[in-house]
Motif scaffolding. Structure first.
Motif, mmCIF file in Angstrom:
data_model
loop_
_atom_site.group_PDB
_atom_site.id
_atom_site.type_symbol
_atom_site.label_atom_id
_atom_site.label_comp_id
_atom_site.label_asym_id
_atom_site.label_seq_id
_atom_site.Cartn_x
_atom_site.Cartn_y
_atom_site.Cartn_z
ATOM 1 N N ASP A 487 27.243 39.438 39.750
ATOM 2 C CA ASP A 487 26.487 40.492 40.423
ATOM 3 C C ASP A 487 26.429 41.672 39.475
ATOM 4 O O ASP A 487 27.446 42.286 39.161
ATOM 5 N N GLN A 488 25.225 41.979 39.015
ATOM 6 C CA GLN A 488 25.085 42.975 37.957
ATOM 7 C C GLN A 488 25.544 44.368 38.381
ATOM 8 O O GLN A 488 25.973 45.162 37.545
ATOM 9 N N ALA A 489 25.430 44.674 39.661
ATOM 10 C CA ALA A 489 25.858 46.001 40.113
ATOM 11 C C ALA A 489 27.332 46.217 39.827
ATOM 12 O O ALA A 489 27.772 47.323 39.517
ATOM 13 N N PHE A 490 28.118 45.142 39.924
ATOM 14 C CA PHE A 490 29.554 45.236 39.692
ATOM 15 C C PHE A 490 29.916 44.874 38.250
ATOM 16 O O PHE A 490 30.751 45.532 37.632
ATOM 17 N N SER A 491 29.319 43.824 37.720
ATOM 18 C CA SER A 491 29.715 43.340 36.390
ATOM 19 C C SER A 491 29.430 44.356 35.291
ATOM 20 O O SER A 491 30.125 44.379 34.277
ATOM 21 N N THR A 492 28.420 45.211 35.480
ATOM 22 C CA THR A 492 28.114 46.230 34.470
ATOM 23 C C THR A 492 29.067 47.412 34.549
ATOM 24 O O THR A 492 29.072 48.262 33.654
ATOM 25 N N GLY A 493 29.864 47.472 35.610
ATOM 26 C CA GLY A 493 30.769 48.607 35.784
ATOM 27 C C GLY A 493 30.078 49.855 36.306
ATOM 28 O O GLY A 493 30.686 50.931 36.361
ATOM 29 N N ALA A 494 28.818 49.715 36.704
ATOM 30 C CA ALA A 494 28.054 50.882 37.149
ATOM 31 C C ALA A 494 28.631 51.503 38.413
ATOM 32 O O ALA A 494 28.491 52.699 38.651
ATOM 33 N N LEU A 495 29.273 50.689 39.232
ATOM 34 C CA LEU A 495 29.842 51.196 40.478
ATOM 35 C C LEU A 495 31.314 51.558 40.347
ATOM 36 O O LEU A 495 31.952 51.959 41.310
ATOM 37 N N GLY A 496 31.856 51.402 39.142
ATOM 38 C CA GLY A 496 33.254 51.713 38.906
ATOM 39 C C GLY A 496 34.014 50.503 38.398
ATOM 40 O O GLY A 496 33.539 49.371 38.463
ATOM 41 N N LYS A 497 35.202 50.756 37.864
ATOM 42 C CA LYS A 497 36.040 49.680 37.358
ATOM 43 C C LYS A 497 36.771 48.996 38.498
ATOM 44 O O LYS A 497 37.024 49.591 39.543
ATOM 45 N N GLY A 498 37.121 47.729 38.274
ATOM 46 C CA GLY A 498 37.814 46.993 39.332
ATOM 47 C C GLY A 498 38.097 45.570 38.923
ATOM 48 O O GLY A 498 38.301 45.269 37.743
ATOM 49 N N ILE A 499 38.036 44.649 39.891
ATOM 50 C CA ILE A 499 38.417 43.263 39.645
ATOM 51 C C ILE A 499 37.802 42.381 40.724
ATOM 52 O O ILE A 499 37.405 42.866 41.792
ATOM 53 N N GLY A 500 37.708 41.085 40.445
ATOM 54 C CA GLY A 500 37.220 40.124 41.417
ATOM 55 C C GLY A 500 38.264 39.067 41.716
ATOM 56 O O GLY A 500 39.120 38.767 40.869
ATOM 57 N N ILE A 501 38.219 38.519 42.926
ATOM 58 C CA ILE A 501 39.165 37.487 43.335
ATOM 59 C C ILE A 501 38.395 36.380 44.055
ATOM 60 O O ILE A 501 37.609 36.662 44.967
ATOM 61 N N VAL A 502 38.619 35.126 43.639
ATOM 62 C CA VAL A 502 38.103 33.980 44.387
ATOM 63 C C VAL A 502 39.177 33.606 45.398
ATOM 64 O O VAL A 502 40.237 33.113 45.033
ATOM 65 N N PRO A 503 38.959 33.852 46.689
ATOM 66 C CA PRO A 503 40.032 33.730 47.692
ATOM 67 C C PRO A 503 40.475 32.279 47.910
ATOM 68 O O PRO A 503 39.681 31.339 47.813
ATOM 69 N N VAL A 504 41.767 32.122 48.240
ATOM 70 C CA VAL A 504 42.290 30.805 48.620
ATOM 71 C C VAL A 504 42.733 30.791 50.080
ATOM 72 O O VAL A 504 43.163 29.763 50.586
ATOM 73 N N ASN A 505 42.667 31.936 50.751
ATOM 74 C CA ASN A 505 42.898 31.961 52.202
ATOM 75 C C ASN A 505 41.946 32.968 52.834
ATOM 76 O O ASN A 505 41.154 33.610 52.141
ATOM 77 N N ASN A 506 42.017 33.117 54.142
ATOM 78 C CA ASN A 506 40.993 33.865 54.871
ATOM 79 C C ASN A 506 41.399 35.268 55.304
ATOM 80 O O ASN A 506 40.614 35.957 55.934
#
Length: 617
Positions: A487-506
């Motif tokens: 998602d370019q809005a996030f991957s470019t860092g335009a909305l701020g720095k952070g991290i992504g997680i592929v969840p294994v529970n709900n």
């Protein structure tokens, strides 16, 4: 409109109004459904100031703007002539009838508090100048100033009509015309009237608000009905006439008497309560609990009751006095904390909110200090309760709507100095008792320990010692660096720095303690501001806004206060993946620029015991 030129350029570059079939928004972007995408000039849109990126995919034509997109969207749909609720595909929230009615009353009273408070303070001023002999009550100057005070309450139906009309779907100008008509000398308080042969009871509409509120509510429905049956070519001429011809008789026959008796019922209920239990109980309870009532967003619910009591009795025997006593108690609680605090930053905070509370503005103290430290609530319950008890037992009356220190002179009334001194004694009791109570209760050690931990946790980089704030985890799963998020809005860092997680529970948990600043209607995204000022955006899945809340269950709402590690949502990620959506959950710090750096964990996977981000400042 703040964003008018910005929106005009977007509309033009997507192919004009006629090319826009629908527009919705999520936390960061406008999503257009275009009739012909080839008419959109994507490159020029990308080059616009204020646009982060443009993404065109199978979901929608998306213009990425940022977290202020909601303000832009509101103006956009108005310019396009769209219904925001229909455009978002969201059904209108169904509210409990009583709650909806109280919301309307509270929201309608808020805008007209300005003239009401003005009239109250003017009454205090006139009491002082007349008693000191500066201006004689018989002088023309006094009469002119007093006319302003009395006019505000006499014409209260007009203020209410103007305030609530749009909220209830009626024309403000027709609503004001209706209010002015019932206040005319031919109708207001006149005996022996009839309309269409139906006799009318003698009703005094001046100084009231319930009859006109009911009438404007009815006018909103009449407006919708008339616009459906009148041809467009005749709308301008016939609609206003038909609306008034239907609404005015209905007001005189039904809503005027009904509103009058409802108002009398309100007065009767509170008079019964105070005559049986005692006004001391009402004043003690409200003075003690007002901070909680403000937190619930119901701070204005008493204003209609107060207005009705003053119009009927000439004074309010309970609520306005309790408001002032409670406000002063909040100031006392903050003074106790000011005297107890050892850190200069805390002293500055407590000193500032002390002054604002004494002057009658308690929200900075309640939301800035009470919510975090909690013990001041107990101090106010003690101090405010004692002050309210004294005021109730001695029969303190508020002769006008004015609170805080500047409102105290209004308790003189018509030379009633005893009432003033009793009120002054009440606020002194509340202030001193709250200050002593908060000083003795102290600043909770766990909050001081948390602050100290955040301030002393350090990372050594070269020769510099930098403070850092660790953030907990949101969901267990596999770590994806932000640059790899699809998602370019996030991957470019335009909305701020952070991290992504592929969840294994709900289960989704809060990584910090703080306030929930926003919850998107489709439940896929929410914002939290922690006690240190860190602003987080938790975005669950990519393009999951299209699911319109399906497979999401939230346990929080906007305005809630959450603890670190508190469960805030359940999400059926398996169903989300079966529906064809990427379940990656993204956490970004939207005010990244306020800190030196945001450092993501280097782990490949995270459990709920792991740290996710480190804020360096």
């Amino acid at each position: 409109m703040k964003y008018q030129k910005f929106n005009e350029e977007i509309i033009q570059l997507v192919g004009g109004k006629n090319n826009i079939q629908a527009v919705v928004h999520c936390m960061t972007r406008l999503r257009f459904t275009l009739k012909d995408r080839s008419k959109a000039d994507t490159e020029k849109l990308k080059a616009m100031d204020g646009i982060i990126d443009v993404v065109s995919n199978n979901v929608a034509y998306q213009i990425i703007i940022g977290t202020h997109v909601n303000d832009i969207y509101k103006e956009m749909v108005e310019m396009l002539g769209l219904d925001p609720n229909a455009a978002e595909g969201q059904p209108k929230e169904k509210k409990n009838f009583i709650k909806a009615a109280l919301d309307v009353v509270s929201e309608s009273m808020t805008p007209i508090l300005e003239p009401i408070i003005c009239a109250g303070l003017l009454a205090a001023f006139l009491s002082i100048v007349s008693l000191t002999g500066i201006i004689s009550p018989e002088s023309p100057t006094y009469q002119i100033l007093d006319a302003l005070r009395t006019a505000v309450f006499y014409f209260l139906p007009i203020f209410m009509a103007m305030s609530c009309a749009k909220r209830l779907g009626a024309s403000p100008y027709l609503a004001v015309a209706l209010a002015a008509t019932v206040l005319s000398e031919q109708i207001n308080g006149v005996e022996g009237l009839s309309v269409f042969g139906i006799p009318l009871p003698q009703i005094t509409y001046a100084n009231s608000f319930i009859p006109i509120l009911l009438a404007v509510w009815f006018m909103g429905y009449v407006t919708k009905f008339v616009k459906k049956i009148v041809p467009n070519a005749l709308q301008y001429f016939l609609s206003p006439l038909l609306i008034m011809l239907i609404t005015l008789p209905a007001t005189l026959i039904v809503f005027g008497p009904l509103g009058f008796y409802v108002g009398e019922g309100i007065i009767g209920f509170f008079n019964f309560l105070m005559n049986t239990i005692g006004s001391w109980f009402v004043m003690m309870l409200y003075s003690a609990l007002q901070p909680f009532i403000i937190m619930l967003g119901a701070g204005n619910f008493i204003m209609p009751v107060v207005a009705t009591m003053i119009a009927s009795n000439g004074y309010d025997p309970a609520f306005i006095s309790s408001c002032t006593i409670s406000d002063i108690a909040v100031g006392g609680a903050m003074l106790g904390y000011f005297l107890r605090a050892r850190k200069s930053q805390q002293k500055q905070l407590f000193g500032t909110v002390t002054l604002s509370a004494i002057l009658g503005v308690t929200e900075p103290a309640i939301y800035g200090v009470f919510v975090k430290f909690r013990r001041p609530f107990i101090a106010v319950m003690i101090g405010g309760g004692l002050g309210g008890l004294f005021a109730g037992l001695t029969g303190v009356k508020a002769y006008s709507v004015a609170w805080g220190l500047f409102g105290l002179p209004s308790y003189i009334g018509q030379g009633d100095f005893k009432n003033l001194w009793l009120m002054v004694t009440s606020v002194i009791i509340s202030f001193v008792a709250s200050a002593i109570a908060s000083y003795m209760l102290g600043i909770p050690s766990e909050d001081e320990d948390r602050t100290d931990q955040h301030e002393t946790s350090t990372k050594t980089v070269g020769d510099s010692s930098l403070r850092s704030l660790p953030l907990g985890n949101v969901v267990s799963g596999e770590i994806i660096q932000l640059a790899d998020v699809k998602d370019q809005a996030f991957s470019t860092g335009a909305l701020g720095k952070g991290i992504g997680i592929v969840p294994v529970n709900n289960e989704i948990y809060s990584p910090v303690e703080g306030g929930v600043t926003v919850v998107f209607p489709t439940k896929h995204a929410l914002g939290i501001k922690d006690v240190n000022g860190v602003e987080l955006l938790i975005h669950i899945g990519i393009d999951t806004v299209e699911l319109e809340g399906k497979y999401f269950e939230l346990f929080i709402k906007q305005g809630d206060h959450v603890k670190k590690g508190q469960k805030i949502a359940n999400v059926n990620f398996e169903k989300i993946k079966e529906a064809g959506y990427d379940p990656t959950t993204i956490i970004v710090i939207t005010n990244t620029n306020a800190f030196l750096d945001v450092l993501p964990t280097q782990n490949k996977t995270v459990s709920m015991d792991d740290l996710l981000l480190n804020i360096v400042f």
